[in-house]
Write a protein that holds these residues in place. Structure first.
Motif, PDB file in Angstrom:
ATOM      1  N   GLU B  89       0.826  -1.207   0.000  1.00 41.33           N
ATOM      2  CA  GLU B  89       0.000   0.000   0.000  1.00 41.33           C
ATOM      3  C   GLU B  89       0.867   1.267   0.000  1.00 41.33           C
ATOM      4  O   GLU B  89       0.473   2.298  -0.512  1.00 41.33           O
ATOM      5  N   HIS B  92       4.264   3.151  -4.850  1.00 44.29           N
ATOM      6  CA  HIS B  92       3.640   3.958  -5.896  1.00 44.29           C
ATOM      7  C   HIS B  92       2.521   3.150  -6.563  1.00 44.29           C
ATOM      8  O   HIS B  92       2.583   1.929  -6.633  1.00 44.29           O
ATOM      9  N   GLN B  93       1.519   3.883  -7.070  1.00 44.25           N
ATOM     10  CA  GLN B  93       0.348   3.243  -7.656  1.00 44.25           C
ATOM     11  C   GLN B  93       0.718   2.239  -8.757  1.00 44.25           C
ATOM     12  O   GLN B  93       0.099   1.178  -8.876  1.00 44.25           O
ATOM     13  N   ASP B  94       1.726   2.595  -9.586  1.00 43.41           N
ATOM     14  CA  ASP B  94       2.121   1.699 -10.677  1.00 43.41           C
ATOM     15  C   ASP B  94       2.591   0.352 -10.129  1.00 43.41           C
ATOM     16  O   ASP B  94       2.258  -0.702 -10.656  1.00 43.41           O
ATOM     17  N   GLN B  96       1.833  -0.915  -7.227  1.00 50.12           N
ATOM     18  CA  GLN B  96       0.660  -1.613  -6.679  1.00 50.12           C
ATOM     19  C   GLN B  96      -0.093  -2.354  -7.778  1.00 50.12           C
ATOM     20  O   GLN B  96      -0.465  -3.517  -7.626  1.00 50.12           O
ATOM     21  N   GLN B  97      -0.305  -1.652  -8.922  1.00 48.05           N
ATOM     22  CA  GLN B  97      -1.044  -2.266 -10.034  1.00 48.05           C
ATOM     23  C   GLN B  97      -0.313  -3.508 -10.545  1.00 48.05           C
ATOM     24  O   GLN B  97      -0.940  -4.530 -10.821  1.00 48.05           O
TER      25      GLN B  97
END
Lengths: 326, 112
Positions: B89, B92-94, B96-97
């Motif tokens: 969590e 970075h969002q990338d 996480q994806q």
């Protein structure tokens, strides 16, 4: 999960209706024998017990209903009263309010923590070893018993607590314990000294020592968070003309300039003269509140001067109070 | 910290004798205080669980340590898993994806 449930409880799962009939909840006929009721309860409770379903919130709700139903039906008098329509199953839950699972999810800090489920992970790859291996070593022992925590009280004077100090105390077992009290410790604060409690069993960790600090008041200083408050008396002439005065801080005496025309209660901020900076916290300030003190006797000079000054320079200070005084 | 006597008082149908036996068998790990064993809330909850396992669920003495050990392993795994989830969590969002995509791929593979 679905398969574990007797078919007549399907309704409860969909949430359409939750039966409050204890016979229905346990899935027995209304004429069931004590033995049938007990075995129905055991069967359900084994699947529903919250501790056997860590993390499953539904299980806890259903377990409560099942145990309330069982508590009602296992008691002959209660069961007869229910059969006569006098009471229902509400309020019949077990008085137990904490489950093991709510304590056991505390992680490596609790003594039953086990990571033996990771011992093969550590050999799988370097990354896995880094992620899980380091904690494996700590959680390995299954017979360690943590030593007991101990509590102490420590009296300190205001300045030591505000500036931080080291204290050496003798513990009941004769050992000495060095306590470093951080700057800005306030009355009633508890310091935790990890591993300074009683020794553990076998390989068990030692307990912790909790030291509650009692801070006595100071005649002049008060503390507010990391700021130190002080009332500073000044003379009438210093208030009018301004001046250089020496003022005590918790770090020693400093010279400050008071502004000309200072009013009673005016606050000067001495930046950084409060509690010293510690990790993650800025240093506090000292707040000096000026208190104008009149001379003990008003002599003729002052009296005459004031009178002639008033004739020419009278000024109003109670504009905001007029409504209340008239 | 709760004394042995208070512990016995707090739990219905618990005797000092069985509590001492459970400690001896290594089912409960109290601390050793100056006046004997001392228990914490987690010990009380564990003792309550053991009592329910034995009395309500007729779990035999041989099975109790197995149940406890499996439960403790589940709690250990749950804790590690939630630490790992928190670590993901924090990325970075990338990243996480990517991790979510990889996990979904893994699940699909396992189905086949």
């Amino acid at each position: 999960m679905q398969a574990l449930w007797p078919s007549h409880h399907q309704r409860m799962q969909t949430g359409e209706t939750v039966s409050d009939n204890p016979y229905e909840i346990l899935g027995v006929k209304s004429g069931a024998s004590d033995k049938e009721i007990k075995s129905a309860y055991r069967k359900l409770a084994k699947n529903l017990h919250p501790d056997l379903n860590p993390g499953n919130k539904e299980a806890e709700q259903r377990f409560k209903a099942v145990s309330a139903a069982y508590n009602l039906l296992k008691d002959k008098k209660q069961r007869a009263r229910f059969d006569n329509g006098e009471i229902d199953a509400s309020g019949m839950e077990n008085p137990q309010n904490t489950y093991y699972r709510s304590h056991a999810d505390g992680g490596p800090d609790q003594q039953y923590y086990s990571t033996s489920g990771f011992s093969d992970f550590a050999s799988e790859s370097d990354l896995f070893a880094d992620l899980f291996g380091r904690r494996h070593a700590r959680g390995q022992s299954s017979t360690r018993r943590r030593g007991a925590d101990v509590q102490y009280q420590l009296k300190m004077d205001f300045l030591d607590a505000a500036c931080g100090a080291k204290r050496r105390v003798v513990m009941p077992d004769g050992k000495t314990l060095d306590i470093s009290v951080p700057a800005g410790t306030v009355d009633g604060q508890t310091l935790r000294l990890k591993g300074k409690g009683l020794p553990g069993f076998e390989d068990g960790l030692s307990g912790d020592a909790y030291v509650k600090v009692e801070v006595g008041p100071h005649t002049n200083f008060r503390s507010r968070g990391r700021d130190i408050l002080l009332a500073l008396p000044i003379t009438l002439d210093e208030a009018v003309l301004g001046g250089k005065v020496s003022v005590n801080t918790i770090h020693g005496t400093v010279m400050i300039s008071t502004p000309a025309g200072a009013s009673n209660g005016q606050v000067l901020r001495l930046k950084g003269k409060g509690v010293a900076a510690v990790k993650g916290e800025k240093p506090g300030d000292q707040l000096v509140s000026l208190q104008v003190v009149m001379p003990k006797t008003i002599d003729d000079d002052l009296h005459d001067f004031m009178k002639s000054w008033r004739d020419k320079h009278a000024y109003s200070v109670r504009k905001t109070h007029e409504g209340a005084t008239s | 910290m709760i004394s042995e006597a208070d512990t016995v008082n707090r739990i219905q149908d618990l005797t000092t004798r069985s509590l001492r036996l459970w400690v001896k068998l290594g089912w409960v790990f109290p601390s050793l205080g100056p006046h004997g064993y001392v228990f914490e809330e987690i010990d009380i909850a564990r003792i309550e669980l053991i009592r329910q396992l034995k009395r309500d669920f007729a779990v035999s003495n041989d099975m109790v340590p197995i149940v406890l050990s499996l439960l403790d392993q589940i709690h250990g795994l749950r804790h590690e898993l939630s630490s790992l989830a928190r670590a993901v969590e924090a990325q970075h969002q990338d990243i996480q994806q990517d991790i979510i995509a990889m996990l979904n791929d893994n699940l699909d593979c396992n189905k086949e």
